[in-house]
Design a protein around this motif. Structure first.
Motif, PDB file in Angstrom:
ATOM      1  N   GLN A  92       9.971   7.080  11.661  1.00 35.48           N
ATOM      2  CA  GLN A  92       9.313   7.378  10.402  1.00 35.48           C
ATOM      3  C   GLN A  92      10.177   6.920   9.230  1.00 35.48           C
ATOM      4  OE1 GLN A  92       8.313  11.535  10.161  1.00 35.48           O
ATOM      5  NE2 GLN A  92       6.695  11.389  11.698  1.00 35.48           N
ATOM      6  N   GLN A  93       9.502   6.494   8.177  1.00 34.09           N
ATOM      7  CA  GLN A  93      10.198   6.077   6.958  1.00 34.09           C
ATOM      8  C   GLN A  93       9.572   6.782   5.761  1.00 34.09           C
ATOM      9  OE1 GLN A  93      10.319   1.831   6.276  1.00 34.09           O
ATOM     10  NE2 GLN A  93      10.703   2.088   4.086  1.00 34.09           N
ATOM     11  N   ARG A  94      10.376   7.508   5.028  1.00 30.17           N
ATOM     12  CA  ARG A  94       9.920   8.191   3.833  1.00 30.17           C
ATOM     13  C   ARG A  94      10.022   7.242   2.651  1.00 30.17           C
ATOM     14  NH1 ARG A  94       6.693  12.569   2.752  1.00 30.17           N
ATOM     15  NH2 ARG A  94       7.471  13.860   1.045  1.00 30.17           N
ATOM     16  N   VAL A  95       8.956   7.123   1.880  1.00 27.59           N
ATOM     17  CA  VAL A  95       8.925   6.232   0.727  1.00 27.59           C
ATOM     18  C   VAL A  95       8.672   7.053  -0.535  1.00 27.59           C
ATOM     19  CG1 VAL A  95       7.800   4.249  -0.346  1.00 27.59           C
ATOM     20  CG2 VAL A  95       8.029   4.341   2.141  1.00 27.59           C
ATOM     21  N   GLY A  96       9.547   6.911  -1.496  1.00 29.19           N
ATOM     22  CA  GLY A  96       9.386   7.624  -2.756  1.00 29.19           C
ATOM     23  C   GLY A  96      10.556   8.537  -3.036  1.00 29.19           C
ATOM     24  N   GLU A  97      11.301   8.251  -4.098  1.00 29.10           N
ATOM     25  CA  GLU A  97      12.457   9.061  -4.486  1.00 29.10           C
ATOM     26  C   GLU A  97      12.410   9.319  -5.989  1.00 29.10           C
ATOM     27  OE1 GLU A  97      17.381   8.859  -4.603  1.00 29.10           O
ATOM     28  OE2 GLU A  97      16.216   7.263  -3.647  1.00 29.10           O
ATOM     29  N   TRP A  98      12.517  10.580  -6.372  1.00 31.55           N
ATOM     30  CA  TRP A  98      12.542  10.927  -7.780  1.00 31.55           C
ATOM     31  C   TRP A  98      13.912  10.607  -8.354  1.00 31.55           C
ATOM     32  CZ3 TRP A  98       8.171  11.938 -10.241  1.00 31.55           C
ATOM     33  CH2 TRP A  98       7.078  12.416  -9.520  1.00 31.55           C
ATOM     34  N   MET A  99      13.925   9.871  -9.462  1.00 31.76           N
ATOM     35  CA  MET A  99      15.180   9.481 -10.087  1.00 31.76           C
ATOM     36  C   MET A  99      15.074   9.648 -11.603  1.00 31.76           C
ATOM     37  SD  MET A  99      16.044   5.972  -7.937  1.00 31.76           S
ATOM     38  CE  MET A  99      17.780   5.982  -8.396  1.00 31.76           C
ATOM     39  N   SER A 100      16.160  10.039 -12.229  1.00 34.67           N
ATOM     40  CA  SER A 100      16.199  10.110 -13.691  1.00 34.67           C
ATOM     41  C   SER A 100      16.444   8.715 -14.245  1.00 34.67           C
ATOM     42  CB  SER A 100      17.315  11.045 -14.150  1.00 34.67           C
ATOM     43  OG  SER A 100      18.584  10.452 -13.901  1.00 34.67           O
ATOM     44  N   PRO A 101      16.114   8.465 -15.520  1.00 32.74           N
ATOM     45  CA  PRO A 101      16.420   7.160 -16.118  1.00 32.74           C
ATOM     46  C   PRO A 101      17.910   6.819 -16.028  1.00 32.74           C
ATOM     47  CG  PRO A 101      14.867   8.340 -17.502  1.00 32.74           C
ATOM     48  CD  PRO A 101      15.324   9.309 -16.448  1.00 32.74           C
ATOM     49  N   ASP A 102      18.772   7.806 -16.233  1.00 28.23           N
ATOM     50  CA  ASP A 102      20.208   7.554 -16.156  1.00 28.23           C
ATOM     51  C   ASP A 102      20.627   7.133 -14.755  1.00 28.23           C
ATOM     52  OD1 ASP A 102      21.012   8.423 -18.882  1.00 28.23           O
ATOM     53  OD2 ASP A 102      20.189  10.324 -18.210  1.00 28.23           O
ATOM     54  N   THR A 103      20.134   7.854 -13.748  1.00 29.84           N
ATOM     55  CA  THR A 103      20.514   7.554 -12.362  1.00 29.84           C
ATOM     56  C   THR A 103      20.043   6.173 -11.949  1.00 29.84           C
ATOM     57  OG1 THR A 103      20.447   9.895 -11.756  1.00 29.84           O
ATOM     58  CG2 THR A 103      20.282   8.305  -9.967  1.00 29.84           C
ATOM     59  N   MET A 157       5.683   6.599   6.310  1.00 29.87           N
ATOM     60  CA  MET A 157       5.180   5.504   7.129  1.00 29.87           C
ATOM     61  C   MET A 157       5.702   5.691   8.553  1.00 29.87           C
ATOM     62  SD  MET A 157       5.859   2.357   4.456  1.00 29.87           S
ATOM     63  CE  MET A 157       4.722   1.211   5.248  1.00 29.87           C
ATOM     64  N   VAL A 158       4.821   5.454   9.526  1.00 31.89           N
ATOM     65  CA  VAL A 158       5.180   5.644  10.928  1.00 31.89           C
ATOM     66  C   VAL A 158       5.174   4.290  11.632  1.00 31.89           C
ATOM     67  CG1 VAL A 158       4.607   6.795  13.091  1.00 31.89           C
ATOM     68  CG2 VAL A 158       4.191   7.957  10.911  1.00 31.89           C
ATOM     69  N   PHE A 159       6.355   3.870  12.108  1.00 27.59           N
ATOM     70  CA  PHE A 159       6.495   2.613  12.841  1.00 27.59           C
ATOM     71  C   PHE A 159       6.927   2.943  14.268  1.00 27.59           C
ATOM     72  CE2 PHE A 159       7.386   1.584   8.396  1.00 27.59           C
ATOM     73  CZ  PHE A 159       6.565   0.483   8.188  1.00 27.59           C
ATOM     74  N   GLY A 160       5.978   2.908  15.213  1.00 28.75           N
ATOM     75  CA  GLY A 160       6.311   3.267  16.584  1.00 28.75           C
ATOM     76  C   GLY A 160       6.758   4.716  16.650  1.00 28.75           C
ATOM     77  N   PRO A 173       0.808  -1.222   0.000  1.00 29.59           N
ATOM     78  CA  PRO A 173       0.000   0.000   0.000  1.00 29.59           C
ATOM     79  C   PRO A 173       0.842   1.274   0.000  1.00 29.59           C
ATOM     80  CG  PRO A 173       0.032  -0.970   2.195  1.00 29.59           C
ATOM     81  CD  PRO A 173       0.654  -1.981   1.262  1.00 29.59           C
ATOM     82  N   GLU A 174       2.104   1.169   0.377  1.00 28.48           N
ATOM     83  CA  GLU A 174       2.972   2.349   0.384  1.00 28.48           C
ATOM     84  C   GLU A 174       3.292   2.846  -1.016  1.00 28.48           C
ATOM     85  OE1 GLU A 174       5.958  -1.136   0.782  1.00 28.48           O
ATOM     86  OE2 GLU A 174       3.799  -0.750   0.946  1.00 28.48           O
ATOM     87  N   PHE A 175       2.994   2.021  -2.041  1.00 28.63           N
ATOM     88  CA  PHE A 175       3.275   2.425  -3.422  1.00 28.63           C
ATOM     89  C   PHE A 175       2.022   2.867  -4.183  1.00 28.63           C
ATOM     90  CE2 PHE A 175       6.555  -1.181  -2.967  1.00 28.63           C
ATOM     91  CZ  PHE A 175       7.469  -0.335  -2.349  1.00 28.63           C
ATOM     92  N   TYR A 191      -0.364  -1.018   6.521  1.00 27.48           N
ATOM     93  CA  TYR A 191      -1.572  -0.200   6.526  1.00 27.48           C
ATOM     94  C   TYR A 191      -1.633   0.653   7.801  1.00 27.48           C
ATOM     95  CZ  TYR A 191      -3.453  -2.602   2.453  1.00 27.48           C
ATOM     96  OH  TYR A 191      -3.650  -3.083   1.168  1.00 27.48           O
ATOM     97  N   ALA A 192      -1.316   0.040   8.931  1.00 27.65           N
ATOM     98  CA  ALA A 192      -1.304   0.795  10.182  1.00 27.65           C
ATOM     99  C   ALA A 192      -0.250   1.888  10.133  1.00 27.65           C
ATOM    100  CB  ALA A 192      -1.037  -0.153  11.348  1.00 27.65           C
ATOM    101  N   ALA A 193       0.900   1.598   9.536  1.00 24.24           N
ATOM    102  CA  ALA A 193       1.984   2.579   9.442  1.00 24.24           C
ATOM    103  C   ALA A 193       1.607   3.754   8.550  1.00 24.24           C
ATOM    104  CB  ALA A 193       3.255   1.913   8.925  1.00 24.24           C
TER     105      ALA A 193
END
Length: 265
Positions: A62-73, A56-59, A46-48, A227-229
């Motif tokens: 926190q965890q950040r999900v999602g990074e912008w990347m170029s095709p080359d990178t 996402m919050v675990f206790g 569900p994070e995607f 889901y809880a996170a």
């Protein structure tokens, strides 16, 4: 390493999972992309789902999900695992979320990977416009097509959308020469009716380019904690036990229709 032609915008990458053995042949790196038009009740990632970074919050963490990347990178990152691809006849798989939601980005990355001799696989539900899907087929070596349900009303009840566009794209795939595998995620009490499974198998078997194999993936609840996170409700707390004979039945029906059971069949 630079892409040729016009510049392709960055893609939003949710996770890069190395040493994957269940998302195509050999040892692979699976790229999970953000964004999906479906809301499957059993989704384990569900994070995607959103086409934007999420937290996402675990206790107390926190965890950040999602990074912008170029095709080359992204391609340069994926090539770090080249030795594993070469020694196992593996490669890179684009998944999600729904990888086809970022079709232009996937296609740009696939072209760069092909220049390096890397096998590219697309793991998809087929839920995207036909033009994007056809373009993607021109740039990948294998498709894993996850058909959630054959009945349009059932599909809408389980995912939030009917399957008209999905079946159109399945027909496009079935008229192509691209190797593909049919994936059946089977969730007890949701899409495990034998009548619907039979119809999914018949639809695939009747195509000019049928799947090379049928993979059966039984439901698991490993994504429930996510889901809880994310502060989201989880709707499948009490999934009934799977029919113990269902997997063998699907195998038998696949063979009867001229299809081969796959890695998980």
């Amino acid at each position: 390493m630079k892409t040729s032609g016009r510049s392709v915008r960055c893609g939003l990458v949710g996770n890069i999972q190395g040493y994957s053995t269940e998302d195509g042949p050999g040892i692979r790196t699976t790229v999970f992309l953000m964004g999906c038009p479906l809301r499957c009740r059993w989704c384990s990632n569900p994070e995607f789902l959103k086409p934007e970074p999420v937290t996402m919050v675990f206790g107390n963490g926190q965890q950040r999900v999602g990074e912008w990347m170029s095709p080359d990178t992204l391609t340069e990152r994926l090539l770090r695992d080249r030795i594993f691809y070469e020694e196992s006849d593996g490669g890179v798989t684009f998944s999600g979320g729904e990888a086809a939601s970022q079709a232009e980005f996937v296609l740009a990355c696939a072209r760069l990977l092909h220049k390096e001799g890397i096998h590219v696989c697309l793991d998809t539900s087929g839920c995207c416009d036909a033009r994007s899907f056809s373009a993607l087929l021109s740039g990948v070596d294998l498709v894993l097509f996850d058909l959630k349900a054959a009945d349009p009303m059932l599909h809408k009840a389980l995912t939030g959308r009917d399957n008209a566009q999905i079946l159109e794209n399945l027909s496009i795939l079935g008229a192509s020469r691209i190797p593909w595998r049919l994936r059946l995620v089977v969730v007890p009490g949701c899409n495990d009716a034998r009548t619907d499974l039979e119809l999914r198998l018949q639809t695939a078997a009747g195509l000019a380019n049928p799947p090379e194999a049928v993979d059966v993936l039984l439901y698991h609840s490993l994504g429930e904690g996510k889901y809880a996170a994310l502060g989201l409700p989880y709707s499948l707390h009490a999934v009934p036990a799977p029919d113990p004979g269902l997997k063998e039945w699907v195998q038998d029906r696949a063979r009867a229709l001229g299809l081969q059971p796959g890695w998980f069949g």
